[in-house]
Design an enzyme around this catalytic site. Sequence first.
Site, mmCIF file in Angstrom:
data_model
loop_
_atom_site.group_PDB
_atom_site.id
_atom_site.type_symbol
_atom_site.label_atom_id
_atom_site.label_comp_id
_atom_site.label_asym_id
_atom_site.label_seq_id
_atom_site.Cartn_x
_atom_site.Cartn_y
_atom_site.Cartn_z
ATOM 1 N N SER A 130 0.909 -1.162 -0.039
ATOM 2 C CA SER A 130 -0.164 -0.054 0.231
ATOM 3 C C SER A 130 0.940 1.048 -0.221
ATOM 4 O O SER A 130 1.972 1.261 0.262
ATOM 5 C CB SER A 130 -0.937 -0.046 1.307
ATOM 6 N N TYR A 143 -3.044 0.908 10.552
ATOM 7 C CA TYR A 143 -2.941 0.069 9.283
ATOM 8 C C TYR A 143 -1.417 0.523 8.357
ATOM 9 O O TYR A 143 -0.969 -0.283 8.021
ATOM 10 C CB TYR A 143 -4.068 0.453 8.191
#
Length: 235
Positions: A130, A143
């Site tokens: 990501s 996250y």
Amino acid sequence: MKLENAVVLVTGANRGLGLEFARQALEKGAAKVYAGARDPASITLPGVVPVRLDVTDPEQVAAAAAACGDVTLVVNNAGIAQPGSLLDANGIDAMQRMLDTNVFGMLRVSQAFAPVLARNGGGALLNVLSVGSWVSSPFLAAYAVSKSAAWSLTNGLRIALREQGTQVLGMHVGFIDTDLTRGIDVPKLQPAHVVERTYAALEDGQKEVLVDELSQKIKLGVAAEPGIYLDLIQR
């Protein structure tokens, strides 16, 4: 690595990006696609082989590796995200859950399937990462911690698996239109586009792919002065 005639395992394959990885693997000529999910009954894609696989459960991971001994490509897609601040009362518990899935789950699967890939000629690992590998945000800070660790893990696995000839591809991307990002009001990519770009990079032998303009911009910004990671994401 080529998808044609490959034997593919996709973790978290019952929906979203994982479902699209499985669908396109079949479309591109994979000989077999194992679709891993906590509940195999949730796998509805025709043509795949459902596998009970909770990446946080060492026994299930070991059982999957024993049952799927012909795998040549592992797509480490399973991941979770929980919004909130690092300073929330449940911040540590939330981070532990995300680390167990997004980092230790990836490592469990990679460790279990590394010998399988070696026996089958090397094959490949494809790890879903990501832009959070490089930058944080107020609502997805834990996250981002997990994805930063997963990026480092991917780089370590690439080194560890080099001698057995296993390709390790790290895929970085911004927000994708899946259940994971439901309720987040930002521009989102379609899963089909993300998977198409990622599989193209895999077949081209790449080690890292930056799927969208946002991930490309942020990766360049890491080396800027001041580094882009020192503040909020600027779109």
